[in-house]
Enzyme design. Structure first.
Site, PDB file in Angstrom:
ATOM      1  N   GLY A  51     -31.774 -41.270  13.902  1.00  0.00           N
ATOM      2  CA  GLY A  51     -32.556 -41.997  12.897  1.00  0.00           C
ATOM      3  C   GLY A  51     -34.006 -42.065  13.320  1.00  0.00           C
ATOM      4  N   TYR A  79     -30.816 -41.403  18.271  1.00  0.00           N
ATOM      5  CA  TYR A  79     -30.969 -42.852  18.124  1.00  0.00           C
ATOM      6  C   TYR A  79     -29.644 -43.547  18.443  1.00  0.00           C
ATOM      7  CZ  TYR A  79     -31.800 -47.396  15.889  1.00  0.00           C
ATOM      8  OH  TYR A  79     -31.923 -48.734  15.647  1.00  0.00           O
ATOM      9  N   GLU A 175     -25.476 -30.992  15.897  1.00  0.00           N
ATOM     10  CA  GLU A 175     -25.183 -30.549  14.527  1.00  0.00           C
ATOM     11  C   GLU A 175     -26.127 -29.464  14.026  1.00  0.00           C
ATOM     12  OE1 GLU A 175     -26.396 -33.382  15.524  1.00  0.00           O
ATOM     13  OE2 GLU A 175     -27.781 -34.309  14.120  1.00  0.00           O
ATOM     14  N   LYS A 372     -22.714 -29.435  -2.351  1.00  0.00           N
ATOM     15  CA  LYS A 372     -22.874 -28.373  -3.349  1.00  0.00           C
ATOM     16  C   LYS A 372     -22.152 -27.075  -2.971  1.00  0.00           C
ATOM     17  CE  LYS A 372     -25.543 -27.277  -7.001  1.00  0.00           C
ATOM     18  NZ  LYS A 372     -25.823 -28.209  -8.110  1.00  0.00           N
TER      19      LYS A 372
END
Ligand code: XMP
Length: 516
Positions: A51, A79, A175, A372
């Site tokens: 974050g 974070y 990630e 999506k």
């Protein structure tokens, strides 16, 4: 399933994507989610995202401390790791220097069970960092699993763990693809440490959703606004599979669609898939209301309101309609921790959010947990053709925001013809499926040209072809000159009223993708 608590990182959704790709369902909740909500999902583990805040800031976001009494594996990223350090009594220092980009980490030689997180990963590898606060002393009970150099410190902890309590922290981002072995690291956490099982895939997801819809809908009818975009198309196809003729789709032709769009929708959904569709020809109504309007925001508002009026009028004719199906996607429903405050309205997007309350309909949103590209895969599973599954985004207000200035039937037809030529060439050359969006824009100016031996004074078409991953930022696609030249020649030769074609080479920001 796994829960990701969101502390506002730009990568939070990416963590969920990565985990789902590994066959495990991951859901994002706001960082201050209630314990009852977390427990109701029976997660196998919890990930604390990164974050933009500093753990020192007065109102820095936190999660419930009770989380650490659940006896669940916890992984804090960036974070998230600093928060763990602060919670458990370590020292985090504030730094004005930002470590952003590639860095190298080295695993500690001191072997322990905590190394499970790094099993089958080399001792030294490159990672992606994005932080300024740094841990200088880890809490009691924790071990340093890997370290890195920066900020003039010889070493600082890049990975920590309290193996007894299954709590792990990573200063870098596993990630993102720039982190070597990032996926392997997440896999170790998910399968070796959290013991999650691989039981989630899109096929089983569709089967589950179909079952849910079937049990929810008894004798009532469901309506669905079909636009031809991938989200509404997949929603309609999925519901059709579940409840057949109890679904009625409403297709509103507002006159602002691309050339032959209505015909294609009739073919695909009517003839091939056999959906019950009501076609509403509302072209005149829309064009009348848009007459003389040139302000982009007014155009958008008029189109949004007129759509709701037309849709409501038609929906009321359907007997026993109790539900409205919508193609809402996951990024629209994630309740992120707003760390930056509400963003300014750049463009009022066309949406039909007001309808369900106005018409007292309950909402059915079978795609609301999907991203999506997952929806595109489902489109294929449901037998939709590539032209729907891999369709480029098309704005709700349609060509109205691509006819700059006043919208008339004549100007719309010029744009439709020019756009058709561009899209046809994009598809033939294979570029259509490689870029984010490609379209033509009709400008509100005329310029001088020469056609045959005569002077012409005609319209200008701009071509916009961009690359993007989410529409938030974009850059012009580096199209070969010959391709652009071919399209321009075809447009000026075949579209009456156009004597000039230009190519938009602006990035977003500062421009937007659409011109209005
Ligand atoms: P902008 O022009 O804001 O567009 O850079 C970002 C992406 O959003 C699409 N867009 C819309 N999509 N309703 C939609 O569903 C709208 O009103 C709308 N306006 C823009 C645009 O095509 C691009 O992909």
């Amino acid at each position: 399933m796994l829960i990701i608590l969101d502390f506002g990182s730009q990568y939070t959704q990416l963590i969920a994507r990565r985990i789902r790709e590994m066959g495990v369902f991951a859901q994002i909740l706001p960082c201050d989610a209630k314990m009852s909500e977390i427990l109701s999902k029976s997660p196998k583990a919890i990930i604390l995202s990164g974050g933009p805040s500093s753990v020192f800031a007065q109102d820095s976001p936190v999660c419930s401390r009770e989380l650490f009494n659940l006896d669940l594996p916890i992984l804090g990223i960036c974070y998230g790791m600093q928060l763990l350090a602060k919670f458990f009594g370590g020292t985090v220092i504030k730094s004005n220097v930002h470590e952003y980009g590639n860095a190298q980490v080295v695993l500690s030689s001191d072997k322990s069970k905590g190394d499970l997180l790094f099993s089958d990963i080399p001792r030294r590898f490159n990672v992606w960092m994005s932080h300024s606060d740094t841990i200088t002393k880890i809490p009691d009970g924790f071990k340093v699993l890997a370290s890195s150099n920066a900020f003039g410190f010889e070493k600082y902890p890049a990975a920590i763990c309290d193996f007894k309590n299954k709590i792990f922290g990573l200063q870098f981002h596993p990630e993102v693809t720039h982190t070597q072995y990032g996926a392997a690291l997440l896999k170790n956490f998910i399968f070796k440490i959290s013991k999650a099982s691989k039981n989630w895939n899109l096929k089983s997801f569709i089967d589950e959703e179909i079952k849910k819809v079937k049990s929810k809908i008894r004798n009532e009818n469901v309506i669905c606004g079909l636009s031809g975009g991938v989200d509404s198309s997949v929603t309609a196809a999925l519901l059709h599979k579940a409840i057949g003729k109890k679904l009625t789709c409403i297709f509103v032709d507002n006159g602002l669609l691309r050339k032959d769009e209505e015909k294609r929708i009739r073919e695909i959904f009517g003839s091939k898939l056999n959906l019950k569709i009501i076609y509403v020809n509302a072209r005149k109504e829309f064009l009348k209301k848009l007459q003389g309007v040139t302000d982009p925001e007014r155009k958008r508002k008029i189109i949004g309101h007129t759509f709701i009026d037309v849709f409501e009028r038609e929906a009321k004719k359907i007997k026993n309609a109790k539900h409205l199906a919508q193609g809402t996607l996951y990024p629209d429903v994630i309740e992120s921790k707003s760390v930056q405050g509400p963003s300014a309205v750049i463009k009022s997007h066309h949406n039909v959010g007001g309808l369900p309350e106005k018409m007292k309909l309950s909402l059915i949103e079978p795609l609301k947990f999907l991203f999506k590209d997952e929806v595109r895969v489902i489109a294929k599973h449901l037998g939709l053709p590539d032209e729907i599954a891999f369709r480029q985004p098309f704005p709700g207000p349609g060509l109205a925001v691509r006819v700059i200035g006043e919208i008339t039937e004549e100007r719309l037809n010029i744009l439709k013809d020019a756009d058709y030529i561009l899209i046809d060439e994009m598809k033939k050359s294979g570029y259509y499926y490689k870029v984010w969006q490609s379209f033509a824009v009709l400008l509100p100016i005329k310029t001088v040209g020469v056609k045959g031996d005569s002077r012409s004074y005609e319209n200008v078409i701009a071509l916009r072809i961009v690359e993007s991953t989410d529409g938030m930022t974009a850059k012009p696609s580096p199209m070969p000159h010959e391709f652009l030249h071919k399209v321009a020649t075809k447009i000026v030769n075949h579209v009456n009223g156009v004597n000039r074609v230009v190519f938009d080479i602006t990035t977003k920001p500062p421009a937007t993708i659409e011109w209005e």
